[in-house]
Design a protein around this motif. Structure first.
Motif, mmCIF file in Angstrom:
data_model
loop_
_atom_site.group_PDB
_atom_site.id
_atom_site.type_symbol
_atom_site.label_atom_id
_atom_site.label_comp_id
_atom_site.label_asym_id
_atom_site.label_seq_id
_atom_site.Cartn_x
_atom_site.Cartn_y
_atom_site.Cartn_z
ATOM 1 N N ARG A 81 10.058 41.936 19.901
ATOM 2 C CA ARG A 81 9.944 40.774 20.801
ATOM 3 C C ARG A 81 11.371 40.411 21.206
ATOM 4 N NH1 ARG A 81 7.720 38.289 17.251
ATOM 5 N NH2 ARG A 81 5.497 38.501 17.646
ATOM 6 N N MET A 104 13.745 38.494 22.552
ATOM 7 C CA MET A 104 14.123 37.173 23.073
ATOM 8 C C MET A 104 14.882 36.449 21.967
ATOM 9 S SD MET A 104 10.269 35.537 22.979
ATOM 10 C CE MET A 104 10.668 33.933 23.652
ATOM 11 N N LYS A 105 15.536 35.348 22.347
ATOM 12 C CA LYS A 105 16.418 34.685 21.378
ATOM 13 C C LYS A 105 15.652 34.269 20.123
ATOM 14 C CE LYS A 105 20.514 33.602 23.918
ATOM 15 N NZ LYS A 105 20.291 34.169 25.269
ATOM 16 N N ASP A 164 12.894 35.332 18.250
ATOM 17 C CA ASP A 164 11.965 36.467 18.210
ATOM 18 C C ASP A 164 10.984 36.374 17.055
ATOM 19 O OD1 ASP A 164 13.541 37.105 16.047
ATOM 20 O OD2 ASP A 164 14.465 38.875 16.962
ATOM 21 N N ALA A 168 1.976 33.313 24.228
ATOM 22 C CA ALA A 168 2.702 32.636 25.315
ATOM 23 C C ALA A 168 3.337 33.695 26.225
ATOM 24 C CB ALA A 168 3.770 31.724 24.726
ATOM 25 N N PRO A 169 3.290 33.447 27.568
ATOM 26 C CA PRO A 169 3.783 34.454 28.513
ATOM 27 C C PRO A 169 5.211 34.934 28.234
ATOM 28 C CG PRO A 169 2.629 32.706 29.681
ATOM 29 C CD PRO A 169 2.694 32.279 28.244
ATOM 30 N N ASP A 170 6.115 34.014 27.815
ATOM 31 C CA ASP A 170 7.488 34.479 27.563
ATOM 32 C C ASP A 170 7.552 35.409 26.353
ATOM 33 O OD1 ASP A 170 6.914 32.251 25.918
ATOM 34 O OD2 ASP A 170 9.036 31.701 25.757
ATOM 35 N N LYS A 171 6.675 35.149 25.376
ATOM 36 C CA LYS A 171 6.676 36.029 24.189
ATOM 37 C C LYS A 171 6.080 37.390 24.519
ATOM 38 C CE LYS A 171 6.935 32.423 20.867
ATOM 39 N NZ LYS A 171 6.972 32.126 19.466
ATOM 40 N N GLN A 203 6.115 38.754 27.508
ATOM 41 C CA GLN A 203 7.141 39.395 28.354
ATOM 42 C C GLN A 203 8.237 40.042 27.500
ATOM 43 O OE1 GLN A 203 7.518 40.261 31.510
ATOM 44 N NE2 GLN A 203 9.556 41.073 30.993
ATOM 45 N N ALA A 204 8.564 39.384 26.380
ATOM 46 C CA ALA A 204 9.642 39.887 25.521
ATOM 47 C C ALA A 204 9.311 41.272 24.938
ATOM 48 C CB ALA A 204 9.938 38.888 24.409
ATOM 49 N N THR A 208 10.541 43.489 27.666
ATOM 50 C CA THR A 208 12.014 43.475 27.703
ATOM 51 C C THR A 208 12.615 44.348 26.605
ATOM 52 O OG1 THR A 208 11.839 41.187 28.470
ATOM 53 C CG2 THR A 208 14.015 41.901 27.724
ATOM 54 N N ASN A 262 -1.166 45.598 26.876
ATOM 55 C CA ASN A 262 0.138 45.815 27.527
ATOM 56 C C ASN A 262 0.309 47.281 27.944
ATOM 57 O OD1 ASN A 262 0.359 46.694 24.819
ATOM 58 N ND2 ASN A 262 2.550 46.318 24.759
#
Ligand code: FER
Length: 294
Positions: free
Chosen positions: A119, A121-122, A124, A132-135, A137-138, A141, A201
């Motif tokens: 994951r 992201m900062k 993680d 959650a969409p940002d998680k 998305q990570a 990424t 995914n």
């Protein structure tokens, strides 16, 4: 006449034996139980600078029994699911036990296994709303973090063989989707790709394999397994159908009664690790089917 019939029977028995001997069988009782009197690999935590995320990120690393900096090893990147982090495989699947046992039986090539946090992201951690969409998305990424930050770190600090034929990527669920997404679109980096119960995914088959001829040429092994009672089966199934239509060799193993859990994932790890970093015979791939569980 009698002799001829006997000869034919003996031939059939032997030809059947030789083909069934060459394939890796599903795990049996004891494969995941720690044994006394065998050598053990070692689990360490590593920390690497991620330009992608802008933080120091952690991963676990398993080095095999007899590990030495004087040898060079292939590397398997082993990815977790949506509710997990770099500890999910260790806590839920004990890959160190499965692999120690396989090494004791001389069934796997010595390899380094890296279990990252997928994951990217900062924060993680697997806390809060994991959907959650940002998680989510990570998890996509992470492709950049893996290719540009983690792999270079591993290959600088460990005695890794640095070519595609000595890198494998596999994972469970979200990690299975990541493995197929990243592996198949970076065939210059990975020749061995495995997805266990791959999640939504997973890209569409046409996106994953836009040029079947190229994939066929470069890929050593594409492994997909899933439980037949897993609600996510259709994502593996549609990929399998497309690959079959386009004659791309792969293993597709549907496990009878299997749900979305570590029983399927541990068996996936057990079988996949015995196949990688070795000569492969793609003519045996169709023998990997649910009949193996009878
Ligand atoms: C979903 C269902 C399951 C999804 C992800 C998962 C992103 C992942 C499951 C897992 O990793 O175990 O709709 O969407």
């Amino acid at each position: 006449m009698k002799n001829l019939i006997c000869l034919i029977i003996v031939f059939l028995i032997f030809s059947n034996m030789s083909s069934s001997q060459n394939i890796v069988k599903p795990s049996t009782y004891g494969f995941d139980i720690a044994r006394d009197g065998i050598s053990h690999g070692k689990i360490d935590t590593i920390s690497y600078k991620s330009k992608t995320v802008g933080t120091e990120r952690n991963a676990l690393i398993y080095t095999p029994p007899g590990y030495t900096k004087n040898k060079k090893y292939p590397v398997l990147y082993l990815l977790h699911g949506i509710g997990g982090d770099e500890f999910e495989w260790l806590n839920g699947g004990h890959p160190e036990v499965i692999l120690d046992n396989l090494y004791a039986e001389n069934k796997v090539e010595p390899m380094i296994v890296v279990m990252p946090n997928g994951r990217a992201m900062k924060d993680d951690s697997a806390g809060g709303n994991i959907m959650a969409p940002d998680k989510v998305q990570a998890f996509a990424t992470f492709e950049k973090d893996l290719l540009n930050d983690l792999i270079p770190f591993i290959e600088k600090n460990y005695p890794a063989i640095k070519d595609r034929e000595n890198r494998a990527i596999a994972g469970l669920s979200m990690g299975g989707g990541q493995s197929l997404n990243f592996g198949l679109s970076n065939l210059d980096k990975f020749a061995w790709v495995g997805g266990f119960s791959s999640a939504p995914n997973l890209k569409s088959p046409e996106e994953l394999v836009p040029d079947p001829e190229k994939t066929k040429e470069e890929l050593k092994l594409l492994w997909m397994s899933c439980g037949n009672k897993d609600g996510l089966l259709r994502f593996s199934e549609r990929t399998h159908e497309y690959l079959k239509e386009n004659s791309v060799p792969h293993i597709y193993l549907v496990e009878p009664g299997g749900i979305h859990d570590f029983k399927v994932w541990k068996n996936g790890l057990y079988m996949f690790t015995q196949l990688i970093f070795k000569p492969v015979d793609s003519s045996t791939f169709t023998l990997y089917n649910s009949n193996l569980f009878k």
